[in-house]
Enzyme design. Structure first.
Site, PDB file in Angstrom:
ATOM      1  N   ALA A  10      -7.247   4.481  -0.579  1.00 57.54           N
ATOM      2  CA  ALA A  10      -8.624   4.982  -0.491  1.00 57.54           C
ATOM      3  C   ALA A  10      -9.244   4.750   0.879  1.00 57.54           C
ATOM      4  O   ALA A  10     -10.349   5.216   1.141  1.00 57.54           O
ATOM      5  CB  ALA A  10      -9.480   4.319  -1.569  1.00 57.54           C
ATOM      6  N   ASP A  59      -0.913  -4.468  -1.016  1.00 56.83           N
ATOM      7  CA  ASP A  59       0.141  -3.594  -0.494  1.00 56.83           C
ATOM      8  C   ASP A  59       0.928  -3.066  -1.693  1.00 56.83           C
ATOM      9  O   ASP A  59       1.517  -3.861  -2.441  1.00 56.83           O
ATOM     10  CB  ASP A  59       1.037  -4.445   0.432  1.00 56.83           C
ATOM     11  N   SER A 139       3.743  16.612  -2.356  1.00 56.04           N
ATOM     12  CA  SER A 139       3.678  17.291  -1.050  1.00 56.04           C
ATOM     13  C   SER A 139       4.499  18.575  -1.105  1.00 56.04           C
ATOM     14  O   SER A 139       5.403  18.705  -1.941  1.00 56.04           O
ATOM     15  CB  SER A 139       4.281  16.384   0.030  1.00 56.04           C
ATOM     16  N   TYR A 152      11.576  11.416   4.096  1.00 52.54           N
ATOM     17  CA  TYR A 152      10.215  11.666   3.581  1.00 52.54           C
ATOM     18  C   TYR A 152      10.289  12.727   2.475  1.00 52.54           C
ATOM     19  O   TYR A 152       9.683  12.558   1.403  1.00 52.54           O
ATOM     20  CB  TYR A 152       9.272  12.117   4.708  1.00 52.54           C
ATOM     21  N   PRO A 182       0.024  18.936  -1.399  1.00 56.96           N
ATOM     22  CA  PRO A 182      -0.590  19.596  -0.248  1.00 56.96           C
ATOM     23  C   PRO A 182       0.422  20.012   0.817  1.00 56.96           C
ATOM     24  O   PRO A 182       1.468  19.380   0.976  1.00 56.96           O
ATOM     25  CB  PRO A 182      -1.524  18.520   0.331  1.00 56.96           C
ATOM     26  N   GLU A 188      -4.971  10.715   8.800  1.00 57.95           N
ATOM     27  CA  GLU A 188      -4.256   9.800   9.697  1.00 57.95           C
ATOM     28  C   GLU A 188      -2.744   9.913   9.510  1.00 57.95           C
ATOM     29  O   GLU A 188      -1.970   9.162  10.124  1.00 57.95           O
ATOM     30  CB  GLU A 188      -4.727   8.356   9.446  1.00 57.95           C
TER      31      GLU A 188
HETATM   32  P1  NDP Z   1      -3.613   8.723   5.558  1.00 53.56           P
HETATM   33  O1  NDP Z   1      -2.673   8.048   6.479  1.00 53.56           O
HETATM   34  O2  NDP Z   1      -4.915   9.177   6.090  1.00 53.56           O
HETATM   35  O3  NDP Z   1      -3.884   7.782   4.281  1.00 53.56           O
HETATM   36  C1  NDP Z   1      -2.855   7.077   3.674  1.00 53.56           C
HETATM   37  C2  NDP Z   1      -3.439   6.019   2.754  1.00 53.56           C
HETATM   38  O4  NDP Z   1      -2.352   5.322   2.107  1.00 53.56           O
HETATM   39  C3  NDP Z   1      -4.265   4.985   3.495  1.00 53.56           C
HETATM   40  O5  NDP Z   1      -5.451   4.742   2.785  1.00 53.56           O
HETATM   41  C4  NDP Z   1      -3.391   3.738   3.498  1.00 53.56           C
HETATM   42  O6  NDP Z   1      -4.216   2.587   3.385  1.00 53.56           O
HETATM   43  C5  NDP Z   1      -2.590   3.927   2.199  1.00 53.56           C
HETATM   44  N1  NDP Z   1      -1.336   3.203   2.244  1.00 53.56           N
HETATM   45  C6  NDP Z   1      -0.258   3.444   3.028  1.00 53.56           C
HETATM   46  N2  NDP Z   1       0.679   2.525   2.831  1.00 53.56           N
HETATM   47  C7  NDP Z   1       0.194   1.666   1.905  1.00 53.56           C
HETATM   48  C8  NDP Z   1       0.685   0.484   1.294  1.00 53.56           C
HETATM   49  N3  NDP Z   1       1.903  -0.006   1.589  1.00 53.56           N
HETATM   50  N4  NDP Z   1      -0.087  -0.145   0.375  1.00 53.56           N
HETATM   51  C9  NDP Z   1      -1.305   0.334   0.068  1.00 53.56           C
HETATM   52  N5  NDP Z   1      -1.833   1.439   0.600  1.00 53.56           N
HETATM   53  C10 NDP Z   1      -1.090   2.092   1.526  1.00 53.56           C
HETATM   54  O7  NDP Z   1      -2.803   9.941   4.944  1.00 53.56           O
HETATM   55  P2  NDP Z   1      -3.151  11.041   3.828  1.00 53.56           P
HETATM   56  O8  NDP Z   1      -4.505  10.863   3.286  1.00 53.56           O
HETATM   57  O9  NDP Z   1      -2.790  12.335   4.402  1.00 53.56           O
HETATM   58  O10 NDP Z   1      -2.055  10.656   2.746  1.00 53.56           O
HETATM   59  C11 NDP Z   1      -2.328  10.478   1.369  1.00 53.56           C
HETATM   60  C12 NDP Z   1      -1.163  11.002   0.570  1.00 53.56           C
HETATM   61  O11 NDP Z   1      -1.063  12.414   0.769  1.00 53.56           O
HETATM   62  C13 NDP Z   1       0.198  10.417   0.947  1.00 53.56           C
HETATM   63  O12 NDP Z   1       0.917  10.155  -0.247  1.00 53.56           O
HETATM   64  C14 NDP Z   1       0.852  11.552   1.731  1.00 53.56           C
HETATM   65  O13 NDP Z   1       2.259  11.496   1.646  1.00 53.56           O
HETATM   66  C15 NDP Z   1       0.286  12.752   1.014  1.00 53.56           C
HETATM   67  N6  NDP Z   1       0.324  14.019   1.729  1.00 53.56           N
HETATM   68  C16 NDP Z   1      -0.302  14.155   2.935  1.00 53.56           C
HETATM   69  C17 NDP Z   1      -0.268  15.380   3.589  1.00 53.56           C
HETATM   70  C18 NDP Z   1      -0.879  15.586   4.915  1.00 53.56           C
HETATM   71  O14 NDP Z   1      -0.557  16.608   5.573  1.00 53.56           O
HETATM   72  N7  NDP Z   1      -1.777  14.739   5.379  1.00 53.56           N
HETATM   73  C19 NDP Z   1       0.400  16.529   2.976  1.00 53.56           C
HETATM   74  C20 NDP Z   1       1.050  16.259   1.729  1.00 53.56           C
HETATM   75  C21 NDP Z   1       0.979  15.050   1.125  1.00 53.56           C
HETATM   76  P3  NDP Z   1      -4.001   1.206   4.177  1.00 53.56           P
HETATM   77  O15 NDP Z   1      -3.382   1.540   5.497  1.00 53.56           O
HETATM   78  O16 NDP Z   1      -5.394   0.646   4.271  1.00 53.56           O
HETATM   79  O17 NDP Z   1      -3.138   0.412   3.290  1.00 53.56           O
HETATM   80  C1  8X3 Z   2       2.952  15.932   4.377  1.00 52.03           C
HETATM   81  C2  8X3 Z   2       3.094  17.299   4.877  1.00 52.03           C
HETATM   82  O1  8X3 Z   2       4.581  19.006   6.006  1.00 52.03           O
HETATM   83  O2  8X3 Z   2       4.627  16.784   6.917  1.00 52.03           O
HETATM   84  O3  8X3 Z   2       3.535  15.711   3.146  1.00 52.03           O
HETATM   85  O4  8X3 Z   2       5.661  17.252   4.838  1.00 52.03           O
HETATM   86  S1  8X3 Z   2       4.563  17.567   5.695  1.00 52.03           S
END
Ligand code: NDP
Ligand code: 8X3
Length: 253
Positions: A10, A59, A139, A152, A182, A188
């Site tokens: 979050a 974590d 994804s 990944y 998505p 990030e």
């Molecule tokens: P961000 O990097 O913005 O957010 C990722 C979140 O995951 C952060 O809040 C981070 O919190 C948390 N996180 C990562 N590792 C851990 C851990 N070990 N324990 C607890 N929390 C963790 O990326 P997105 O919002 O884009 O990603 C969210 C999801 O969407 C992911 O599953 C990603 O694979 C998926 N996704 C993203 C896409 C994109 O293009 N952005 C497309 C498709 C899917 P913190 O670092 O504080 O722990």
């Molecule tokens: C995140 C999007 O295109 O890097 O899941 O796989 S992509």
């Protein structure tokens, strides 16, 4: 009575946007992530939307931390209605023969094992109460495989399989299971993938209109706000300018 949601990841991106939208719709929220300071800032912002918020810093890769955080919830937070398994990451973009094994472990530990640990701790309450909704953030990488995305993509294919498996196992218990997949969302995500190289990350989103985190939050909210007899199984949500994991309609190269 207000529903309770647990949203992992979050502190940024899709999880943060989903937390805001849930709060605007009157859901009390448990926000989770590793970055304590961000959790505390977000908690304040969400409480200003007149919902109750519990911040849990752990974590997802560490089963002991997951257990400690989730098996000691205060009574008023125990009955979780909605679990959004969103925490996840990509680390690196390499061929299999050049892949970094520690990157592979991070992705497998977070995207597969982390999602499993959290689900294992939350789903028994749902089956006992005979209600609940689990939303897994998959994804486009869980639907197809692209060059250098090997591990990944494998982790997101695992999320796809686990979503289907959960739906079968939880069927007798009236628990809904949804996957939202998505395409490119500017968060990030790419900064993490490229180890803080912001200019390389920015290039991922150049020359077309990417999705933003709020677009995916809308999809999560759509799924969880359907009537109880409706389950959205799977949503693949792409930018209009993206056809596959790697094919974009870019105005610049
Ligand atoms: P961000 O990097 O913005 O957010 C990722 C979140 O995951 C952060 O809040 C981070 O919190 C948390 N996180 C990562 N590792 C851990 C851990 N070990 N324990 C607890 N929390 C963790 O990326 P997105 O919002 O884009 O990603 C969210 C999801 O969407 C992911 O599953 C990603 O694979 C998926 N996704 C993203 C896409 C994109 O293009 N952005 C497309 C498709 C899917 P913190 O670092 O504080 O722990
Ligand atoms: C995140 C999007 O295109 O890097 O899941 O796989 S992509």
């Amino acid at each position: 009575m207000r529903k309770i949601a647990l949203i992992t990841g979050a502190t940024s991106g899709i999880g943060e946007a989903t937390s805001h939208l849930f709060a605007e719709n009157g859901i009390n929220i448990i926000i989770a992530g590793r970055r304590e300071e961000r959790l505390s800032v977000l908690k304040n912002k969400l409480e200003n939307k007149n919902v109750q918020v519990l911040a849990l810093c752990f974590d997802v890769c560490d089963e002991a931390q997951v257990k400690n955080a989730l098996s000691n919830l205060p009574d008023e937070w125990k009955n979780i209605d909605i679990l959004v398994n969103n925490a996840g990451l990509a680390a690196g973009l390499n061929t299999i023969q050049e892949g970094d094994i520690s990157d592979w472990n991070r992705m497998i530990d977070t995207n597969i094992k982390g999602l499993l640990y959290v689900t294992r701790h939350i789903s028994p309450g749902m089956t006992k109460r005979k209600r609940g909704h689990i939303v897994n953030i998959g994804s486009i990488a869980g639907k197809e495989v692209y060059a250098n995305g090997n591990v990944y993509c494998a982790t997101k294919h695992a999320v796809d399989a686990l979503t289907k498996g959960m739906r079968i196992d939880l069927l007798p218990h009236n628990v809904r299971v949804t996957q939202i997949c998505p395409g490119a969302v500017e968060t990030e995500f790419s900064i993490v993938r490229f180890r803080g190289d912001k200019s390389r990350a920015d290039k991922v989103y150049e020359g077309y209109e990417n999705l933003i985190a709020a677009d995916i939050a809308d999809c999560v909210w759509f799924a969880v706000s359907r009537p109880e007899h409706v389950n959205i199984n799977d949503m693949l949500v792409m930018p209009t300018a993206q056809a596959t994991g790697t094919l974009f309609n870019k105005t610049t190269s």
